[in-house]
Design a protein around this motif. Structure first.
Motif, PDB file in Angstrom:
ATOM      1  N   GLN A  19      -2.966 -14.122  11.945  1.00  0.00           N
ATOM      2  CA  GLN A  19      -4.293 -14.526  12.402  1.00  0.00           C
ATOM      3  C   GLN A  19      -5.251 -13.342  12.483  1.00  0.00           C
ATOM      4  OE1 GLN A  19      -4.781 -17.510  15.595  1.00  0.00           O
ATOM      5  NE2 GLN A  19      -5.899 -15.948  16.716  1.00  0.00           N
ATOM      6  N   GLU A  20      -4.777 -12.229  12.984  1.00  0.00           N
ATOM      7  CA  GLU A  20      -5.652 -11.071  13.174  1.00  0.00           C
ATOM      8  C   GLU A  20      -6.233 -10.581  11.849  1.00  0.00           C
ATOM      9  OE1 GLU A  20      -7.712  -8.579  15.689  1.00  0.00           O
ATOM     10  OE2 GLU A  20      -6.363 -10.240  16.204  1.00  0.00           O
ATOM     11  N   ASP A  21      -5.441 -10.625  10.783  1.00  0.00           N
ATOM     12  CA  ASP A  21      -5.934 -10.200   9.468  1.00  0.00           C
ATOM     13  C   ASP A  21      -7.116 -11.055   9.035  1.00  0.00           C
ATOM     14  OD1 ASP A  21      -3.775  -8.261   8.968  1.00  0.00           O
ATOM     15  OD2 ASP A  21      -2.496 -10.034   8.848  1.00  0.00           O
ATOM     16  N   ILE A  22      -6.986 -12.358   9.245  1.00  0.00           N
ATOM     17  CA  ILE A  22      -8.032 -13.283   8.801  1.00  0.00           C
ATOM     18  C   ILE A  22      -9.298 -13.100   9.639  1.00  0.00           C
ATOM     19  CG2 ILE A  22      -8.637 -15.723   8.605  1.00  0.00           C
ATOM     20  CD1 ILE A  22      -5.663 -16.210   7.929  1.00  0.00           C
ATOM     21  N   LEU A  23      -9.140 -12.980  10.950  1.00  0.00           N
ATOM     22  CA  LEU A  23     -10.315 -12.797  11.801  1.00  0.00           C
ATOM     23  C   LEU A  23     -11.066 -11.525  11.426  1.00  0.00           C
ATOM     24  CD1 LEU A  23      -9.158 -13.901  15.381  1.00  0.00           C
ATOM     25  CD2 LEU A  23      -9.866 -15.282  13.440  1.00  0.00           C
ATOM     26  N   ASN A  24     -10.349 -10.466  11.116  1.00  0.00           N
ATOM     27  CA  ASN A  24     -11.012  -9.206  10.759  1.00  0.00           C
ATOM     28  C   ASN A  24     -11.790  -9.321   9.449  1.00  0.00           C
ATOM     29  OD1 ASN A  24     -10.135  -7.795  13.018  1.00  0.00           O
ATOM     30  ND2 ASN A  24      -8.260  -7.081  12.031  1.00  0.00           N
ATOM     31  N   VAL A  25     -11.194  -9.998   8.446  1.00  0.00           N
ATOM     32  CA  VAL A  25     -11.876 -10.149   7.155  1.00  0.00           C
ATOM     33  C   VAL A  25     -13.176 -10.929   7.316  1.00  0.00           C
ATOM     34  CG1 VAL A  25     -11.772 -11.294   4.903  1.00  0.00           C
ATOM     35  CG2 VAL A  25      -9.853  -9.899   5.685  1.00  0.00           C
ATOM     36  N   PHE A  26     -13.135 -12.018   8.082  1.00  0.00           N
ATOM     37  CA  PHE A  26     -14.314 -12.896   8.124  1.00  0.00           C
ATOM     38  C   PHE A  26     -15.310 -12.503   9.206  1.00  0.00           C
ATOM     39  CE2 PHE A  26     -11.114 -15.090   5.675  1.00  0.00           C
ATOM     40  CZ  PHE A  26     -11.835 -15.249   4.510  1.00  0.00           C
ATOM     41  N   GLU A  27     -14.869 -11.706  10.171  1.00  0.00           N
ATOM     42  CA  GLU A  27     -15.835 -10.981  10.996  1.00  0.00           C
ATOM     43  C   GLU A  27     -16.617 -10.038  10.101  1.00  0.00           C
ATOM     44  OE1 GLU A  27     -14.825  -8.646  14.519  1.00  0.00           O
ATOM     45  OE2 GLU A  27     -13.789 -10.414  15.303  1.00  0.00           O
ATOM     46  N   GLY A  28     -15.908  -9.367   9.216  1.00  0.00           N
ATOM     47  CA  GLY A  28     -16.562  -8.447   8.286  1.00  0.00           C
ATOM     48  C   GLY A  28     -17.569  -9.142   7.401  1.00  0.00           C
ATOM     49  N   ALA A  40      -4.908 -21.669  15.324  1.00  0.00           N
ATOM     50  CA  ALA A  40      -6.176 -22.066  14.709  1.00  0.00           C
ATOM     51  C   ALA A  40      -7.328 -21.339  15.389  1.00  0.00           C
ATOM     52  CB  ALA A  40      -6.372 -23.578  14.821  1.00  0.00           C
ATOM     53  N   TYR A  41      -8.459 -21.264  14.686  1.00  0.00           N
ATOM     54  CA  TYR A  41      -9.592 -20.483  15.159  1.00  0.00           C
ATOM     55  C   TYR A  41     -10.862 -21.023  14.517  1.00  0.00           C
ATOM     56  CZ  TYR A  41      -7.365 -18.632  10.995  1.00  0.00           C
ATOM     57  OH  TYR A  41      -6.712 -18.549   9.802  1.00  0.00           O
ATOM     58  N   ASP A  42     -11.942 -20.983  15.259  1.00  0.00           N
ATOM     59  CA  ASP A  42     -13.267 -21.347  14.758  1.00  0.00           C
ATOM     60  C   ASP A  42     -14.212 -20.189  14.983  1.00  0.00           C
ATOM     61  OD1 ASP A  42     -12.497 -23.885  14.030  1.00  0.00           O
ATOM     62  OD2 ASP A  42     -13.590 -24.920  15.618  1.00  0.00           O
ATOM     63  N   MET A  43     -15.088 -19.947  14.001  1.00  0.00           N
ATOM     64  CA  MET A  43     -16.187 -19.024  14.253  1.00  0.00           C
ATOM     65  C   MET A  43     -17.417 -19.840  14.634  1.00  0.00           C
ATOM     66  SD  MET A  43     -18.096 -16.055  12.026  1.00  0.00           S
ATOM     67  CE  MET A  43     -16.746 -14.884  12.123  1.00  0.00           C
ATOM     68  N   VAL A  44     -18.056 -19.425  15.711  1.00  0.00           N
ATOM     69  CA  VAL A  44     -19.230 -20.116  16.239  1.00  0.00           C
ATOM     70  C   VAL A  44     -20.411 -19.154  16.187  1.00  0.00           C
ATOM     71  CG1 VAL A  44     -20.214 -21.225  18.290  1.00  0.00           C
ATOM     72  CG2 VAL A  44     -17.789 -21.538  17.738  1.00  0.00           C
ATOM     73  N   PRO A  50       4.824 -18.213   0.543  1.00  0.00           N
ATOM     74  CA  PRO A  50       4.634 -17.076   1.448  1.00  0.00           C
ATOM     75  C   PRO A  50       3.936 -17.526   2.738  1.00  0.00           C
ATOM     76  CG  PRO A  50       2.889 -17.101  -0.164  1.00  0.00           C
ATOM     77  CD  PRO A  50       3.802 -18.246  -0.523  1.00  0.00           C
ATOM     78  N   PRO A  51       4.056 -16.759   3.817  1.00  0.00           N
ATOM     79  CA  PRO A  51       3.195 -17.010   4.988  1.00  0.00           C
ATOM     80  C   PRO A  51       1.738 -16.897   4.550  1.00  0.00           C
ATOM     81  CG  PRO A  51       4.896 -15.387   5.478  1.00  0.00           C
ATOM     82  CD  PRO A  51       4.924 -15.595   3.994  1.00  0.00           C
ATOM     83  N   HIS A  52       0.914 -17.828   4.998  1.00  0.00           N
ATOM     84  CA  HIS A  52      -0.478 -17.804   4.545  1.00  0.00           C
ATOM     85  C   HIS A  52      -1.386 -18.502   5.549  1.00  0.00           C
ATOM     86  CE1 HIS A  52       1.191 -21.593   2.925  1.00  0.00           C
ATOM     87  NE2 HIS A  52      -0.042 -22.065   2.985  1.00  0.00           N
ATOM     88  N   GLY A  53      -2.649 -18.251   5.414  1.00  0.00           N
ATOM     89  CA  GLY A  53      -3.655 -18.874   6.273  1.00  0.00           C
ATOM     90  C   GLY A  53      -5.022 -18.678   5.674  1.00  0.00           C
ATOM     91  N   GLY A  54      -5.991 -19.341   6.250  1.00  0.00           N
ATOM     92  CA  GLY A  54      -7.324 -19.227   5.672  1.00  0.00           C
ATOM     93  C   GLY A  54      -8.406 -19.709   6.597  1.00  0.00           C
ATOM     94  N   LEU A  55      -9.559 -19.848   6.019  1.00  0.00           N
ATOM     95  CA  LEU A  55     -10.752 -20.241   6.764  1.00  0.00           C
ATOM     96  C   LEU A  55     -11.767 -20.801   5.780  1.00  0.00           C
ATOM     97  CD1 LEU A  55     -12.540 -18.352   9.570  1.00  0.00           C
ATOM     98  CD2 LEU A  55     -13.828 -18.763   7.472  1.00  0.00           C
ATOM     99  N   ALA A  56     -12.565 -21.748   6.246  1.00  0.00           N
ATOM    100  CA  ALA A  56     -13.670 -22.265   5.436  1.00  0.00           C
ATOM    101  C   ALA A  56     -14.954 -22.187   6.247  1.00  0.00           C
ATOM    102  CB  ALA A  56     -13.399 -23.700   4.996  1.00  0.00           C
TER     103      ALA A  56
END
Length: 584
Positions: free
Chosen positions: A244-253, A470-474, A523-529
């Protein structure tokens, strides 16, 4: 060529240059011996001059016949303008026209093609191609393009690969209704248009495309509102070998990049709050944190008195409204009527004024003394000059009502500044939510969301308490993106289907292809839209997405410009093996 320059680029450095321009007639001003015409294209406006003493007679006479929105081509010389207009880039010059070619005459448009138009929304939707000529809509579309290009640039620089996924797919239960498409070659069978590319992006992870993105159309057959369309656009992303932390960092960026490149704003903090905290503090899972008015739960200080309304309530909760202590009784009554509207549904509202001298005056003084009201003020953070508004009732319903009031008051008080941006992450959503109507649990996000490993044991005993990965960006009170770490093994996915009420046969029929894929080394995976339409609207300082979409639908899901949806010919129905059963 039709033009040597566009209508927004000529200036004093071009004086005495011979140029060719083409565009639409914005307006003309005929002074008898002289005629000025404003010529418009996508890039701006250039003033043309037709002079009886300097222009060819035929050209001068032809200029008098030009109407609004005529498409013309002119040739002429750039000259200095006597009455300069400092409000436009071309305001120092004009074109002394020597040749005029009318490329296409035009009917008088049904509304004026101006920034401030006399056309209502319905007529502008019907003639959307004319509306796009107006600067507000044109600039919104150009703004959307700029955002999309910055998204592609940022993700491509991080080695994300844009991969297209199919539009004609299999209907699967993902929450909203599918749009379905009959198959002519497979009698009685249907494709569905994708609500999202969810399963395909997971399959791309199985395929080794470890950083995928796509700016993609998605389709959901659901009721519409200002920020919802039946077809919408996502920035869809997936990554393999991530947590999760990897994904949050990418999309914060990504969000920082967009705010900096598009708005020139640096944002350092992306607060992270849990779903439970968001609901208790703001009453919803997409809080606007540009302003305060956080909830204060008052059960301890409001119950066990003689006020039966509060005593019978599951929750008593209030907010402190800054500077509202001077509201008149008429203004307060209007707010009480506002929360009683069916759209909000409160049965009433209690208020307490925080006087400048530290005392309080409330609508329930008969039941509560100054010490009680002091505790209300401490719990809600109220200060002298503020007003405390209090609602009560069932917990979830009351929080939603107070959240609606909080947003309404913030709008009235001018606290929702569209030029201010306050992003945050909401994390630790419930994995499942119970549906009273069907009597079973449903996935809060989708069936492929991974549970928190430490909560797995609760699936058997207390499924409603299981948290999702799970996570949402607001952003500014809007959910602009959401995602999760996915389930990547068959056993866990089968368990998830079981708790969602799928039989083994149903799960195989709906998602057998995905389950099969998991057996070949997923593989372990996750994402965001991200929702591109909503993101662009917020960055553009608007509440609605419609003007950032070239050809939107209205609130009934209709395209009034092309009159769709429409009845199709009986022969087409027969070819598709469809028989209509229409009822009045």
């Amino acid at each position: 060529m039709y033009r040597s320059h566009n209508c927004g680029e000529l200036n004093a450095s071009h004086i005495n240059t011979e140029v060719t321009l083409a565009g639409w007639v914005q307006k003309s001003r005929d002074k008898g011996f002289m005629n000025w015409v404003d010529l418009r294209d996508r890039y701006g406006i250039t003033q043309l001059i037709f002079d009886e003493s300097r222009s060819i007679k035929e050209v001068f006479e032809a200029a008098k016949t030009l109407g609004r929105e005529y498409v013309i081509q002119v040739k002429g010389t750039v000259i200095e303008r006597e009455a300069k207009n400092k409000n436009i880039p071309t305001g120092e010059i004009e074109i002394l026209v020597t040749e005029l070619n009318i490329l296409n005459a035009a009917l008088t448009p049904p509304f004026t093609i101006e920034d401030e138009t006399d056309g209502g929304e319905d007529i502008r939707m019907k003639y959307r191609y004319l509306d796009i000529r107006r600067n507000p809509v044109k600039n919104s579309l150009l703004f959307r393009h700029k955002v999309a290009m910055e998204v592609r640039k940022y993700l491509s620089d991080l080695d994300f690969c844009e991969v297209e996924t199919p539009y004609l797919i299999k209907s699967t239960p993902e929450g909203a209704r599918d749009f379905v498409v009959p198959s002519r070659m497979n009698e009685g069978q249907f494709y569905a248009l994708p609500q999202s590319p969810q399963t395909f992006k997971q399959l791309l992870m199985v395929g080794g495309m470890d950083k995928y993105f796509q700016i993609v159309k998605c389709f959901r057959d659901e009721d519409l509102r200002a920020d919802r369309q039946p077809e919408f656009t996502q920035i869809d992303c997936e990554m393999a070998f991530v947590e999760q932390e990897d994904i949050l960092n990418v999309f914060e960026g990504l969000t920082r990049h967009l705010l900096k490149e598009i708005k020139g704003i640096e944002v350092d903090k992306f607060p992270r709050i849990t779903y439970d905290y968001a609901m208790k503090t703001y009453g919803n899972d997409k809080p606007d944190i540009r302003f305060g008015m956080e909830f204060g739960e008052l059960n301890e200080f409001a119950q066990h008195k003689d006020f039966p309304v509060f005593n019978a309530a599951e929750l008593v909760v209030g907010i402190a409204v800054p500077g509202a202590g001077n509201y008149t009784r008429k203004e307060i009554d209007a707010l009480i009527d506002w929360v009683k509207r069916p759209q909000v549904g409160a049965s009433g509202m209690v208020y307490a004024k925080c006087n400048d001298d530290g005392t309080f005056k409330s609508s329930v003084d008969k039941f509560y003394d100054q010490e009680d009201l002091t505790n209300w003020a401490k719990t809600t953070g109220a200060k002298p000059g503020d007003m405390i508004f209090v609602l009560s009732g069932p917990a979830d319903k009351t929080r939603a009502q107070l959240s609606a009031l909080r947003m309404e008051l913030a709008t009235r008080l001018g606290l929702r500044n569209p030029a201010e941006f306050a992003p945050l992450w909401v994390v630790d959503f419930p994995l499942l939510e119970f549906d009273e109507e069907s009597g079973r649990y449903h996935a809060m996000h989708h069936p492929f969301t991974s549970p928190k490993p430490e909560d797995m044991h609760l699936l058997e005993t207390n499924p409603g308490k299981v948290r999702a990965n799970a996570y949402d960006m607001v952003l500014n009170g809007n959910e602009i993106g959401g995602g999760s770490i996915r389930i990547h093994d068959k056993a866990t996915q089968q368990l998830m289907f079981k708790y969602l009420g799928f039989t083994e046969e149903e799960a195989k029929a709906q998602f057998g292809f995905l389950m099969d894929a998991f057996q070949f080394g997923a593989p372990p995976h996750g994402g965001l839209a991200f929702g591109l339409d909503r993101l662009v609207a917020i960055l553009g300082g608007q509440e609605t997405i419609r003007d950032f979409i070239a050809f939107p639908k209205n609130n009934s899901g209709r395209d009034v410009m092309i009159d769709a949806p429409s009845v199709i010919d009986e022969s087409q129905l027969k070819e598709l093996h469809i028989k209509l059963n229409l009822t009045n």
